[in-house]
Design a protein around this motif. Structure first.
Motif, short mmCIF file in Angstrom:
data_model
loop_
_atom_site.label_atom_id
_atom_site.label_comp_id
_atom_site.label_asym_id
_atom_site.label_seq_id
_atom_site.Cartn_x
_atom_site.Cartn_y
_atom_site.Cartn_z
N SER A 4 0.84 -1.19 0.00
CA SER A 4 0.00 0.00 0.00
C SER A 4 0.88 1.25 0.00
O SER A 4 2.02 1.21 0.42
CB SER A 4 -0.93 0.02 1.22
N VAL A 8 -1.41 7.70 1.21
CA VAL A 8 -2.84 7.61 0.90
C VAL A 8 -3.54 7.06 2.14
O VAL A 8 -3.14 6.03 2.68
CB VAL A 8 -3.08 6.70 -0.31
N HIS A 11 -9.25 6.05 2.92
CA HIS A 11 -10.30 6.44 1.98
C HIS A 11 -9.75 6.79 0.60
O HIS A 11 -10.49 7.29 -0.25
CB HIS A 11 -11.10 7.62 2.54
N GLY A 12 -8.46 6.57 0.41
CA GLY A 12 -7.85 6.87 -0.88
C GLY A 12 -7.44 8.31 -1.08
O GLY A 12 -7.06 8.70 -2.18
N LYS A 13 -7.49 9.11 -0.03
CA LYS A 13 -7.12 10.53 -0.12
C LYS A 13 -5.65 10.71 0.22
O LYS A 13 -5.13 10.07 1.12
CB LYS A 13 -7.98 11.36 0.82
#
Length: 155
Positions: A4, A8, A11-13
């Protein structure tokens, strides 16, 4: 290798990594870059014959400044109190290029790879800028981290 991205959130932000609880350790990174140019241009650099003056000295200062300004240029980098930045140049006439190497060091909670990469990039771009009037064929290549020490992942 982690599967990963560290910048990020769940929530992918995009988010800055929280290093609050990381221990302070000695961190060191070395990066390199190459700038290729005509043999005549390289000779002018070596003999300090360019109209803009001592391009190596100016590029060294630019590389140091680049490392110090890394967090201003790369959005999610932490501002770091670097304890040492060294930028060195090796004129390689057999390859019509200059090898640029930067070493960045500190005692801190996060690595200094981005600062070393920014240093070699800025130094190389400065060489390009100062030589472009006499050589339109120059190119930058091989920008990479050679090694890093400290933290969880030394290599």
């Amino acid at each position: 290798m982690s599967d990963s991205f560290s910048h990020v959130d769940q929530h992918g932000k995009a988010s800055m990594v929280d290093i609050t609880d990381k221990p302070v350790t000695k961190r060191l990174a070395i990066a390199e870059a190459y700038i290729y140019m005509n043999a005549e241009t390289l000779q002018k650099v070596a003999s300090n014959e360019l109209a803009k003056g001592d391009v190596i000295a100016v590029a060294r200062i630019a590389g140091i400044q680049g490392a110090k300004k890394c967090a201003d240029l790369i959005p999610l980098c932490h501002p770091l109190a670097l304890s040492k930045v060294a930028v060195e140049f090796e004129l390689q006439s057999e390859h019509n290029r200059i090898r640029v190497e930067a070493m960045c060091q500190l005692a801190g909670k996060t690595g200094v790879e981005m600062e070393a990469l920014t240093a070699v990039s800025t130094a190389s771009l400065t060489l390009y800028d100062m030589c472009k009037a006499v050589d339109k064929t120059m190119r930058l290549d091989g920008i990479k981290v050679l090694s890093k020490e400290g933290g969880k992942s030394s290599w």
